[in-house]
Design a protein around this motif. Structure first.
Motif, mmCIF file in Angstrom:
data_model
loop_
_atom_site.group_PDB
_atom_site.id
_atom_site.type_symbol
_atom_site.label_atom_id
_atom_site.label_comp_id
_atom_site.label_asym_id
_atom_site.label_seq_id
_atom_site.Cartn_x
_atom_site.Cartn_y
_atom_site.Cartn_z
ATOM 1 N N ALA A 2 1.029 3.989 -2.972
ATOM 2 C CA ALA A 2 0.703 5.393 -2.710
ATOM 3 C C ALA A 2 1.847 6.303 -3.171
ATOM 4 O O ALA A 2 1.614 7.330 -3.825
ATOM 5 C CB ALA A 2 0.427 5.596 -1.221
ATOM 6 N N LEU A 3 3.068 5.923 -2.846
ATOM 7 C CA LEU A 3 4.217 6.745 -3.238
ATOM 8 C C LEU A 3 4.401 6.745 -4.758
ATOM 9 O O LEU A 3 4.606 7.798 -5.376
ATOM 10 C CB LEU A 3 5.486 6.240 -2.554
ATOM 11 N N GLY A 4 4.320 5.560 -5.354
ATOM 12 C CA GLY A 4 4.509 5.466 -6.801
ATOM 13 C C GLY A 4 3.490 6.281 -7.573
ATOM 14 O O GLY A 4 3.831 6.985 -8.538
ATOM 15 N N LEU A 5 2.235 6.214 -7.152
ATOM 16 C CA LEU A 5 1.192 6.968 -7.851
ATOM 17 C C LEU A 5 1.307 8.466 -7.579
ATOM 18 O O LEU A 5 1.086 9.283 -8.480
ATOM 19 C CB LEU A 5 -0.188 6.459 -7.441
ATOM 20 N N GLN A 7 0.834 -1.210 0.000
ATOM 21 C CA GLN A 7 0.000 0.000 0.000
ATOM 22 C C GLN A 7 0.869 1.261 0.000
ATOM 23 O O GLN A 7 0.594 2.216 -0.735
ATOM 24 C CB GLN A 7 -0.940 0.010 1.211
ATOM 25 N N ALA A 8 1.897 1.252 0.833
ATOM 26 C CA ALA A 8 2.779 2.420 0.887
ATOM 27 C C ALA A 8 3.508 2.609 -0.440
ATOM 28 O O ALA A 8 3.652 3.741 -0.926
ATOM 29 C CB ALA A 8 3.782 2.273 2.030
ATOM 30 N N PRO A 47 -2.092 -7.291 -11.762
ATOM 31 C CA PRO A 47 -1.825 -8.687 -11.393
ATOM 32 C C PRO A 47 -1.890 -8.870 -9.875
ATOM 33 O O PRO A 47 -1.442 -8.002 -9.119
ATOM 34 C CB PRO A 47 -0.411 -8.932 -11.905
ATOM 35 N N ALA A 48 -2.438 -9.988 -9.459
ATOM 36 C CA ALA A 48 -2.678 -10.204 -8.027
ATOM 37 C C ALA A 48 -1.546 -10.970 -7.355
ATOM 38 O O ALA A 48 -1.615 -11.257 -6.162
ATOM 39 C CB ALA A 48 -3.993 -10.953 -7.838
ATOM 40 N N PHE A 49 -0.486 -11.295 -8.102
ATOM 41 C CA PHE A 49 0.512 -12.202 -7.521
ATOM 42 C C PHE A 49 1.727 -11.519 -6.930
ATOM 43 O O PHE A 49 2.602 -12.185 -6.402
ATOM 44 C CB PHE A 49 0.969 -13.221 -8.571
ATOM 45 N N GLY A 50 1.821 -10.187 -7.032
ATOM 46 C CA GLY A 50 3.019 -9.568 -6.480
ATOM 47 C C GLY A 50 2.877 -8.066 -6.380
ATOM 48 O O GLY A 50 2.273 -7.418 -7.247
ATOM 49 N N ALA A 51 3.420 -7.517 -5.306
ATOM 50 C CA ALA A 51 3.313 -6.072 -5.072
ATOM 51 C C ALA A 51 4.011 -5.281 -6.173
ATOM 52 O O ALA A 51 3.520 -4.229 -6.608
ATOM 53 C CB ALA A 51 3.925 -5.734 -3.712
ATOM 54 N N TYR A 52 5.159 -5.778 -6.633
ATOM 55 C CA TYR A 52 5.901 -5.049 -7.661
ATOM 56 C C TYR A 52 5.093 -4.973 -8.952
ATOM 57 O O TYR A 52 4.964 -3.911 -9.568
ATOM 58 C CB TYR A 52 7.244 -5.734 -7.906
ATOM 59 N N HIS A 53 4.554 -6.110 -9.374
ATOM 60 C CA HIS A 53 3.777 -6.122 -10.622
ATOM 61 C C HIS A 53 2.562 -5.197 -10.524
ATOM 62 O O HIS A 53 2.243 -4.477 -11.470
ATOM 63 C CB HIS A 53 3.336 -7.546 -10.945
ATOM 64 N N ALA A 54 1.889 -5.240 -9.389
ATOM 65 C CA ALA A 54 0.703 -4.389 -9.224
ATOM 66 C C ALA A 54 1.090 -2.907 -9.245
ATOM 67 O O ALA A 54 0.428 -2.082 -9.890
ATOM 68 C CB ALA A 54 -0.006 -4.736 -7.922
#
Lengths: 355, 82
Positions: free
Chosen positions: A94-97, A90-91, A143-150
């Protein structure tokens, strides 16, 4: 071949990074000396040695971004958020967006005509029916399998949804080559060179020479009518093949067989938990595991046809990385090491691609 | 011998990067083992030094620095060249 537009004023965000420096070199090869954005805590050694034009540009300071972009018709954004771990999705999101929107808003406010966003092939979805994926294949949802991909899916979507200025997106695969100070994609190769035989999963790893990425991004910045999104990979390999090649190059025993995906994820999660709250980086990061486990073979015919790009052979990339990394002591000195033939390449240029 | 004012500027950068109080950083401290700086942070450190003192530092020199004394030595050599 790409149609070249007249010289333009360019701001390069992330200029001091691995891809940023190669993009700077490629822009200069085209007669463009860009402004190079820098944060206070960024590494500018490479920029200083190149006598680059440095301007303050912090993605967390929107006012300064507008000033840095003032008078620029093109912005190259190679500074997208790359979280150190996947522990706090989540953090990271939020930062990336927030930073993505800051770049877009600043570009719109400064009257920038074109923005080139450097994304990643982790946003590419499998091709229906199998075969290599290309620019048409995107995930309809994160994608639901990884924070990086999402995270990367959301960030790329923010740029593709932009309608106040022209946006073109470059999606480089695993980047290799000289200058990889953070030893990102190269980390497993470096570990192998040291005989560490790190536990690893297997999967498709499309790779690209970072200098080819620099050339592609420079072309996107200057050509007329760039494609909306372009994938950049010079070849498709299995990770096990790459590590076997590295072991042979450095005269260390071949890698152990790969671990299964679930085990690799467990190991990465544990490694990331172990460094939480410290300045250390995990020995095996979750995003690398996700990238390998969910890696896809890619067709990059669009980059060849529209950008006029030809790919640096993997053997050349590895030789040049090796020479650079030895000079800095990143890989061990080993006078007997000799270049080896690259592993089998599953062609990246087969299949159809949108024009 | 590096001027005290220059040492203070180096300690200030080290404190900013590591969040370790100035009085707890010693010249013999190793950047990685004692101050917990990974390779990326060490590069940031050397880059900030280059900016602070307006001196050019090659990557080979940057990567070879292992401790606080090494920073002092490099800065002293460079500043005496000016």
């Amino acid at each position: 071949m790409a149609g070249e537009a007249p010289a333009v004023e360019v701001l390069l965000l992330g200029a001091g990074g691995f891809l940023g420096l190669h993009t700077l070199d490629a822009l200069r090869d085209r007669g463009i000396d860009p402004r190079c954005g820098r944060r206070r805590r960024s590494n500018v050694l490479g920029l200083r040695s190149r006598k680059a034009r440095l301007v303050p540009a912090d993605l967390d300071e929107p006012g300064g971004l507008v000033e840095a972009m003032s008078g620029c018709s093109v912005v190259v954004h190679a500074a997208g958020h790359y979280p150190k771990t996947s522990r706090d999705p989540q953090a990271a999101l939020a930062l990336g967006l927030r930073q993505s929107r800051a770049v877009l808003d600043a570009a719109a406010a400064a009257g920038v005509r074109r923005l080139v966003y450097v994304s990643t092939t982790s946003t590419v979805a499998p091709a229906p029916g199998g075969g290599p994926s290309d620019e048409r294949h995107t995930w309809p949802e994160p994608p639901a399998f990884g924070a990086y991909h999402a995270l990367k899916w959301h960030m790329e979507r923010a740029f593709l949804d932009e309608d106040r200025l022209e946006v073109t997106v470059a999606c480089p695969a695993a980047c290799l080559g000289p200058g990889d100070l953070r030893v990102g994609t190269s980390a497993l190769l470096v570990a192998t060179s040291r005989g560490m035989d790190p536990p690893h999963p297997d999967g498709w790893v499309p790779v690209v020479d970072a200098r080819d990425v620099g050339r592609a991004v420079a072309t996107l910045a200057t050509m007329s009518a760039p494609p909306r999104r372009v994938l950049l990979a010079g070849g498709n390999h299995r990770l096990q093949d790459l590590l076997t090649l590295a072991a042979a190059r450095y005269r260390v025993p071949p890698p152990a067989p790969p671990v299964d995906a679930a085990t690799a994820i467990q190991l990465a999660d544990a490694a990331e938990a172990a460094v939480e709250g410290t300045a250390q980086r995990p020995s095996l990061s979750r995003e690398i595991v996700d990238l390998v486990v969910h890696g896809l073979p890619l067709c990059c015919a669009l980059a060849e046809s529209r950008l006029g790009l030809s790919w640096t052979p993997l053997s050349t990339t590895l030789d040049d990385f090796d020479a650079w990394a030895r000079r800095l002591g990143i890989v061990p000195p080993h006078p007997e090491t000799a270049p080896c033939s690259p592993p089998p390449t599953r062609t990246a240029s087969t299949g159809s691609s949108p024009s | 011998m590096l001027a005290a004012a220059h040492e203070d500027r180096i300690y200030r950068i080290l404190t900013e990067l590591t969040a370790i109080p100035r009085q707890d950083i010693k010249p013999a401290d190793r950047l990685r083992e004692d101050l917990g700086m990974d390779s990326v942070t060490r590069m940031e450190l050397v880059s900030m030094l280059a900016e602070e003192f307006d001196m050019d530092i090659e990557l080979e020199e940057a990567i070879a620095i292992e401790d606080v004394v090494g920073i002092f030595t490099l800065a002293e050599a460079r500043l005496s060249d000016v």
